[in-house]
Design an enzyme around this catalytic site. Structure first.
Site, PDB file in Angstrom:
ATOM      1  N   SER A 270    -107.445 -33.731 -91.667  1.00 19.11           N
ATOM      2  CA  SER A 270    -106.730 -32.300 -91.947  1.00 19.11           C
ATOM      3  C   SER A 270    -107.093 -31.552 -93.285  1.00 19.11           C
ATOM      4  O   SER A 270    -107.141 -32.233 -94.162  1.00 19.11           O
ATOM      5  CB  SER A 270    -105.391 -32.306 -91.357  1.00 19.11           C
ATOM      6  OG  SER A 270    -104.562 -32.978 -92.573  1.00 19.11           O
TER       7      SER A 270
ATOM      8  N   ALA B 107    -107.191 -27.466 -95.419  1.00 17.61           N
ATOM      9  CA  ALA B 107    -106.559 -25.930 -95.451  1.00 17.61           C
ATOM     10  C   ALA B 107    -107.170 -25.285 -94.355  1.00 17.61           C
ATOM     11  O   ALA B 107    -106.602 -24.408 -94.014  1.00 17.61           O
ATOM     12  CB  ALA B 107    -107.156 -25.434 -96.753  1.00 17.61           C
ATOM     13  N   PHE B 108    -108.331 -25.788 -93.753  1.00 13.40           N
ATOM     14  CA  PHE B 108    -108.944 -24.992 -92.651  1.00 13.40           C
ATOM     15  C   PHE B 108    -108.107 -25.461 -91.311  1.00 13.40           C
ATOM     16  O   PHE B 108    -108.219 -24.640 -90.460  1.00 13.40           O
ATOM     17  CB  PHE B 108    -110.534 -25.388 -92.396  1.00 13.40           C
ATOM     18  CG  PHE B 108    -110.567 -26.746 -91.824  1.00 13.40           C
ATOM     19  CD1 PHE B 108    -110.919 -26.644 -90.456  1.00 13.40           C
ATOM     20  CD2 PHE B 108    -110.437 -27.946 -92.505  1.00 13.40           C
ATOM     21  CE1 PHE B 108    -111.025 -27.705 -89.588  1.00 13.40           C
ATOM     22  CE2 PHE B 108    -110.474 -28.989 -91.756  1.00 13.40           C
ATOM     23  CZ  PHE B 108    -110.844 -28.990 -90.118  1.00 13.40           C
ATOM     24  N   GLY B 109    -107.477 -26.454 -91.099  1.00 12.51           N
ATOM     25  CA  GLY B 109    -106.984 -26.903 -90.021  1.00 12.51           C
ATOM     26  C   GLY B 109    -107.095 -28.587 -89.705  1.00 12.51           C
ATOM     27  O   GLY B 109    -106.990 -29.435 -91.049  1.00 12.51           O
TER      28      GLY B 109
ATOM     29  N   LYS C 295    -113.092 -29.756 -83.654  1.00  9.63           N
ATOM     30  CA  LYS C 295    -112.587 -29.450 -85.095  1.00  9.63           C
ATOM     31  C   LYS C 295    -111.776 -28.006 -84.672  1.00  9.63           C
ATOM     32  O   LYS C 295    -112.301 -27.293 -83.982  1.00  9.63           O
ATOM     33  CB  LYS C 295    -113.886 -28.990 -85.570  1.00  9.63           C
ATOM     34  CG  LYS C 295    -113.705 -28.356 -87.053  1.00  9.63           C
ATOM     35  CD  LYS C 295    -115.072 -28.168 -87.613  1.00  9.63           C
ATOM     36  CE  LYS C 295    -116.110 -29.038 -87.574  1.00  9.63           C
ATOM     37  NZ  LYS C 295    -117.384 -28.593 -88.029  1.00  9.63           N
TER      38      LYS C 295
ATOM     39  N   ASP D 125    -127.799 -27.211 -97.328  1.00  5.78           N
ATOM     40  CA  ASP D 125    -127.009 -28.417 -97.907  1.00  5.78           C
ATOM     41  C   ASP D 125    -127.415 -29.561 -97.320  1.00  5.78           C
ATOM     42  O   ASP D 125    -126.576 -30.443 -96.949  1.00  5.78           O
ATOM     43  CB  ASP D 125    -125.259 -27.904 -97.213  1.00  5.78           C
ATOM     44  CG  ASP D 125    -124.171 -28.565 -97.950  1.00  5.78           C
ATOM     45  OD1 ASP D 125    -124.759 -29.191 -98.925  1.00  5.78           O
ATOM     46  OD2 ASP D 125    -122.969 -28.528 -97.558  1.00  5.78           O
TER      47      ASP D 125
END
Length: 604
Positions: free
Chosen positions: A140, A142-144, A165, A257
């Site tokens: 988990s 900050a996004f979820g 996700k 990336d």
């Protein structure tokens, strides 16, 4: 005696009188009868006569009638002309109004500008929340949260291991847009060496359902098994990564990336490219993408990307060269000890990553070609496929590894892996995602029933999510969380730092933020990339609106540097390698790779 002409009374005359003044001042008009005797005309014959009675009176002059007829005709012509003119004018006005209306309607429709680009016919499966089951928390942040789970297609008796996700409730509209952008990219690709999206669930919190990998990310895998990885595996991985990137190039997709951490291991013989959080699809007439900011992996980026934020397929080739270097050094950190803020000046001076000890000059020269300043001088991915395919046919000639011939990677069966992964689940109906989707001719067509249960397979064929890493037992290797909401976010999770250290979390140095932070402390978000967080550990974390993910590679990854800032801070930092797992680790807040206020030295 006989008159020679006419007889008028007692007189002989040449012509009978016509209008002669007679008695009582009256005009006398006569005509000659058959005997040539002049006879009086009828009183009403004012212009003389030719015979008796009114019948003898001559007809009136035709000139007035002709004149009247001419005038009448002219009037008729004028009227007809006016009528025709009015008709034509009315017709012109109607046509003008029609044209004006058509032009107005046409303005409402966008003009045709055919691009010649093939339509994207990929299918996006929209899943109901009842179709999948969350089994275990993988991480988990900050996004979820990321869950390990099972996808059970409606109306079918199969279970497919997946990674789910899920964004947190308070996610911003920008985060929702970014996760949908990643879903678009993942749904648009279908290649054996690129991770695919299984579906998306549009509940109050957006959820992406992706494949679950049994072996985790390639970076962890080579570090764990470096004593058992032979030359054939390394070269085959190079070929497969090049094939995946060549496919993305054919689809006009710039990854931005590419790194070993963003390559997942399906089996020791099969790897897949993942993490499309930064990926961009180029238009038919676009050759490059200009980024505006955000966290980016500085040490994997081409020089033009660092200095000018220009991304092309050839900048991906540079990243591919760094990824190959990671493989050949068994997971070493590129440019270790060099702050991310100095990378551009180092590259401009001509310095490059050193030749790995196991590489012959043939392999190293390919890497060097990938790191040419001139993007057009770098090889194409199709050329890299050809080069590494040739080498993979004779591995010991190109990679010198001690005891190479005796090296063998472990390959547990699917049965063992999935029993560990889904301990509490009934294993009879477990089916691998690839096995489930292969019978479908379309990308996401109607389900097929011709599937082979996963238990009958002898090689692990499960996949990890696009941004997660787990080990064969489902809990040894950490799992990477969302790469564009958490990893590239400036939003700090700094209040978790101390507890994260106590739980064994360590910062990872791959990412540096390019976005303008709201406050300086956002640079110190902890990223625990390669430590597993169990359910017990998660339960000890404070419950607030932010989450700390032990499986992320880049919440505060120092290689993802912020270039959207004003002048570079001149502080010098030092940091130990992020994969060191022993001892009482303290986060060095003076880590040079954690700078938020960054611009390349050459640009300041």
């Amino acid at each position: 005696m006989k008159c020679a002409h006419f007889i008028d009374g007692p007189h002989c005359v040449k012509a009978c009188p016509a209008g002669v003044l007679g008695e009582n001042d009256t005009l006398v008009r006569k005509y000659a009868d058959a005997n040539a005797v002049c006879q009086l005309c009828h009183p009403n014959c004012t212009r003389g006569c030719k015979g008796p009675g009114l019948e003898g009176c001559p007809n009136g002059s035709k000139t007035p009638s002709i004149a009247a007829g001419v005038v009448g005709g002219l009037l008729c012509l004028v009227v007809v002309g006016l009528g025709i003119g009015l008709y034509l004018r009315r017709r012109h006005i109607v046509r003008k109004r029609t044209l004006r209306r058509l032009l107005q309607e046409r303005e409402l429709v966008e003009p045709l500008t055919p691009s010649g680009e093939a339509p994207n016919q990929a299918h996006l499966r929209i899943l109901k929340e009842t179709e999948f089951k969350k089994v275990k928390v993988l991480g988990s942040g900050a996004f979820g949260t990321i869950y390990k789970g099972l996808w059970i297609p409606e109306g079918e008796k199969v279970k497919i291991p997946v990674a789910i996700k899920e964004l947190r409730e308070a996610t911003s509209p920008k985060a929702n847009k970014e996760i949908l952008d990643e879903a678009y990219v993942m749904a648009s690709v279908d290649n054996p060496h690129v991770c695919r999206l299984l579906g998306i669930c549009l509940t109050s919190t957006v959820q992406l359902i992706t494949q679950l990998m049994p072996y985790g990310c390639l970076l962890d895998y080579i570090r764990e098994h470096k004593d058992n990885i032979g030359s054939q595996y390394l070269l085959n991985w190079c070929v497969q990564i090049a094939k995946g990137m060549n496919y993305l190039e054919e689809r006009r997709l710039v990854h931005r990336d590419l790194a070993a951490r963003n390559v997942l291991v399906k089996t020791p013989q099969h790897v897949k490219i993942t993490d499309f959080g930064l990926a961009k699809l180029l238009g038919a007439d676009e050759k490059e993408y200009h980024a505006e900011g955000g966290k980016v992996p500085i040490k994997w980026m081409a020089l033009e990307s660092i200095l000018h934020r220009i991304y092309t397929h050839q900048s991906d080739v540079w990243s591919y060269g760094v990824t190959v270097w990671e493989l050949m050094t068994f997971g070493s950190k590129p440019y270790d000890g060099i702050p991310a803020s100095e990378i551009s000046s180092v590259l401009e001076k001509g310095e490059r990553l050193p030749q790995p000890p196991i590489c012959t000059i043939d392999v190293y020269m390919i890497m060097v070609k990938c790191w040419m300043i001139d993007a057009d001088s770098r090889p194409k991915f199709r050329e890299l496929i050809a080069e590494f395919s040739k080498m993979a046919r004779d591995p010991p000639r190109y990679l010198v590894i001690q005891g190479d011939e005796r090296m063998h990677l472990p390959s547990p069966t699917d049965s063992k892996f999935y029993r560990t992964l889904m301990e509490e689940e009934d294993m009879e109906d477990i089916v691998d995602a690839d096995e489930y989707l292969v019978p479908h001719q379309g990308f996401f067509n109607s389900p097929s029933t011709s599937r082979t249960p996963l238990l009958s397979s002898l090689s692990a064929t499960s996949n990890n999510s696009a941004t997660n890493c787990i080990d064969r037992n489902g809990q040894g290797h950490p799992v990477r969380e969302d790469s564009f909401v958490q990893r590239y976010s400036s939003d700090p999770t700094g209040n978790f730092l101390e507890e994260s250290i106590d739980d064994g979390f360590l910062p990872a140095p791959e990412y540096v933020n390019q976005l303008m932070p709201k406050k300086p402390s956002t640079a110190m978000v902890q990223n625990q990339i390669y430590n597993f967080i169990s359910l017990t550990a998660i339960s000890k974390l404070p419950m607030d609106s932010r989450y700390q993910n032990s499986h992320s590679t880049a919440v505060d990854n120092p290689e993802y540097l912020n270039t959207n800032q004003s002048p570079l801070a001149k502080t010098v930092f030092e940091s130990s390698p992020y994969w060191i797992q022993s001892g009482n680790h303290q986060i060095n807040l003076d880590n040079p790779d954690y700078q938020q206020d960054f611009l390349p030295t050459s640009c300041s």
